[in-house]
Write a protein that holds these residues in place. Structure first.
Motif, mmCIF file in Angstrom:
data_model
loop_
_atom_site.group_PDB
_atom_site.id
_atom_site.type_symbol
_atom_site.label_atom_id
_atom_site.label_comp_id
_atom_site.label_asym_id
_atom_site.label_seq_id
_atom_site.Cartn_x
_atom_site.Cartn_y
_atom_site.Cartn_z
ATOM 1 N N VAL A 48 29.294 16.942 -6.170
ATOM 2 C CA VAL A 48 28.215 16.601 -6.468
ATOM 3 C C VAL A 48 27.729 15.725 -7.804
ATOM 4 C CG1 VAL A 48 25.955 17.370 -6.709
ATOM 5 C CG2 VAL A 48 27.020 18.599 -5.104
ATOM 6 N N ALA A 49 28.303 16.423 -8.720
ATOM 7 C CA ALA A 49 27.972 15.909 -10.077
ATOM 8 C C ALA A 49 29.105 16.558 -11.076
ATOM 9 C CB ALA A 49 26.547 16.103 -10.652
ATOM 10 N N ALA A 50 29.312 15.368 -12.112
ATOM 11 C CA ALA A 50 30.180 16.166 -13.119
ATOM 12 C C ALA A 50 29.959 15.358 -14.487
ATOM 13 C CB ALA A 50 31.774 15.442 -12.871
ATOM 14 N N ILE A 51 30.062 16.321 -15.825
ATOM 15 C CA ILE A 51 29.745 15.643 -16.882
ATOM 16 C C ILE A 51 31.197 16.085 -17.673
ATOM 17 C CG2 ILE A 51 28.552 17.988 -17.643
ATOM 18 C CD1 ILE A 51 26.819 16.399 -19.246
ATOM 19 N N ASP A 52 31.506 15.162 -18.617
ATOM 20 C CA ASP A 52 32.686 15.276 -19.448
ATOM 21 C C ASP A 52 32.097 16.016 -20.744
ATOM 22 O OD1 ASP A 52 34.552 14.578 -21.584
ATOM 23 O OD2 ASP A 52 35.417 12.921 -20.432
ATOM 24 N N ASP A 53 32.702 17.216 -21.009
ATOM 25 C CA ASP A 53 31.986 17.854 -22.215
ATOM 26 C C ASP A 53 32.571 17.102 -23.808
ATOM 27 O OD1 ASP A 53 33.885 20.564 -22.894
ATOM 28 O OD2 ASP A 53 34.558 18.987 -22.755
ATOM 29 N N GLY A 54 33.395 16.261 -23.600
ATOM 30 C CA GLY A 54 33.847 15.533 -24.786
ATOM 31 C C GLY A 54 32.804 14.483 -25.132
ATOM 32 N N ASN A 55 32.338 13.614 -24.262
ATOM 33 C CA ASN A 55 31.625 12.413 -24.462
ATOM 34 C C ASN A 55 30.352 12.262 -23.779
ATOM 35 O OD1 ASN A 55 32.317 11.393 -21.916
ATOM 36 N ND2 ASN A 55 33.760 10.129 -22.722
ATOM 37 N N GLY A 56 30.063 13.333 -22.760
ATOM 38 C CA GLY A 56 28.574 13.439 -22.149
ATOM 39 C C GLY A 56 28.571 12.718 -20.955
ATOM 40 N N ALA A 57 29.542 11.826 -20.636
ATOM 41 C CA ALA A 57 29.540 11.064 -19.588
ATOM 42 C C ALA A 57 29.380 11.675 -18.350
ATOM 43 C CB ALA A 57 30.818 9.966 -19.475
ATOM 44 N N THR A 58 28.442 10.981 -17.457
ATOM 45 C CA THR A 58 28.259 11.654 -16.143
ATOM 46 C C THR A 58 28.571 10.824 -14.860
ATOM 47 O OG1 THR A 58 26.145 10.928 -16.031
ATOM 48 C CG2 THR A 58 26.506 13.133 -17.054
ATOM 49 N N THR A 59 28.680 11.515 -13.744
ATOM 50 C CA THR A 59 29.003 11.096 -12.735
ATOM 51 C C THR A 59 28.451 11.702 -11.428
ATOM 52 O OG1 THR A 59 30.969 9.975 -11.284
ATOM 53 C CG2 THR A 59 31.302 12.059 -12.236
ATOM 54 N N TYR A 60 28.151 11.089 -10.373
ATOM 55 C CA TYR A 60 27.338 11.768 -9.280
ATOM 56 C C TYR A 60 27.904 11.137 -8.041
ATOM 57 C CZ TYR A 60 24.080 13.080 -12.866
ATOM 58 O OH TYR A 60 23.258 13.348 -13.867
ATOM 59 N N ALA A 61 27.714 12.045 -7.021
ATOM 60 C CA ALA A 61 27.982 11.486 -5.713
ATOM 61 C C ALA A 61 26.698 10.743 -5.301
ATOM 62 C CB ALA A 61 27.782 12.717 -4.867
ATOM 63 N N ASP A 62 27.029 9.603 -4.372
ATOM 64 C CA ASP A 62 26.092 8.640 -4.065
ATOM 65 C C ASP A 62 24.940 9.503 -3.294
ATOM 66 O OD1 ASP A 62 28.467 6.085 -2.787
ATOM 67 O OD2 ASP A 62 27.456 6.419 -4.853
ATOM 68 N N SER A 63 25.244 10.425 -2.280
ATOM 69 C CA SER A 63 24.130 11.279 -1.936
ATOM 70 C C SER A 63 23.108 12.107 -2.808
ATOM 71 C CB SER A 63 24.672 12.132 -1.178
ATOM 72 O OG SER A 63 25.405 13.216 -1.864
ATOM 73 N N VAL A 64 23.327 11.909 -3.961
ATOM 74 C CA VAL A 64 22.490 12.734 -4.783
ATOM 75 C C VAL A 64 21.877 11.662 -6.077
ATOM 76 C CG1 VAL A 64 23.270 15.078 -4.299
ATOM 77 C CG2 VAL A 64 24.171 13.592 -6.549
ATOM 78 N N LYS A 65 22.560 10.509 -6.160
ATOM 79 C CA LYS A 65 21.898 9.654 -7.463
ATOM 80 C C LYS A 65 20.493 9.492 -7.416
ATOM 81 C CE LYS A 65 26.440 6.957 -8.078
ATOM 82 N NZ LYS A 65 27.097 5.953 -7.982
ATOM 83 N N GLY A 66 19.934 9.500 -8.722
ATOM 84 C CA GLY A 66 18.583 9.366 -8.792
ATOM 85 C C GLY A 66 17.695 10.544 -8.402
ATOM 86 N N ARG A 67 18.272 11.690 -8.039
ATOM 87 C CA ARG A 67 17.528 13.034 -7.528
ATOM 88 C C ARG A 67 18.017 13.937 -8.527
ATOM 89 N NH1 ARG A 67 17.848 15.361 -2.547
ATOM 90 N NH2 ARG A 67 20.090 14.537 -2.223
ATOM 91 N N PHE A 68 19.350 14.077 -8.660
ATOM 92 C CA PHE A 68 19.969 15.437 -9.328
ATOM 93 C C PHE A 68 20.438 14.867 -10.788
ATOM 94 C CE2 PHE A 68 21.711 17.734 -5.519
ATOM 95 C CZ PHE A 68 20.279 17.837 -4.892
#
Length: 125
Positions: A48-68
């Protein structure tokens, strides 16, 4: 010993919001990718979503972008997933996860080292 303990799941009507939390302990590696996955019975687990605890970069599944929104509170060793504008198709078991190292461009590509126990999120129409 690594522990990932989720909380905040439950039932909500479509259009509503929930915030999931994952309290982490025992994560001693230098860098982790922290993520949320979900699974519906009979289907593969979905990143669904991930965050890199080193630099804070995030990534999301297309199905949840803009909502989660995924975030972390390093002081509390806690990972969050703020879920807004929920839809019935968001109904699933949600799992907190941690992988050693950097996040990959797509959450589904993660090789997870640690899983939480999972919790149910139900969105009714």
């Amino acid at each position: 010993q690594v522990q990932l303990v989720e909380s905040g799941g439950g039932s909500v009507q479509a259009g509503g919001s929930l915030r999931l939390s994952c309290a982490a302990s025992g994560l001693t590696y230098s860098r982790y990718c922290l993520a949320w996955f979900r699974q519906v019975p009979g289907k593969e687990r979905e990143g669904v979503a991930a965050i890199d605890d080193g630099n804070g970069a995030t990534t999301y599944a297309d199905s949840v972008k803009g909502r989660f929104t995924i975030s972390q509170d390093n002081a509390k060793n806690t990972l969050y997933l703020q879920m807004n504008s929920l839809k019935p198709e968001d109904t699933a078991m949600y799992y907190c996860a941690a992988a050693k190292g950097f996040c990959l461009p797509h959450v589904d590509l993660m090789t997870v080292d640690y899983w939480g126990q999972g919790m149910q999120v139900t969105v009714s129409s």
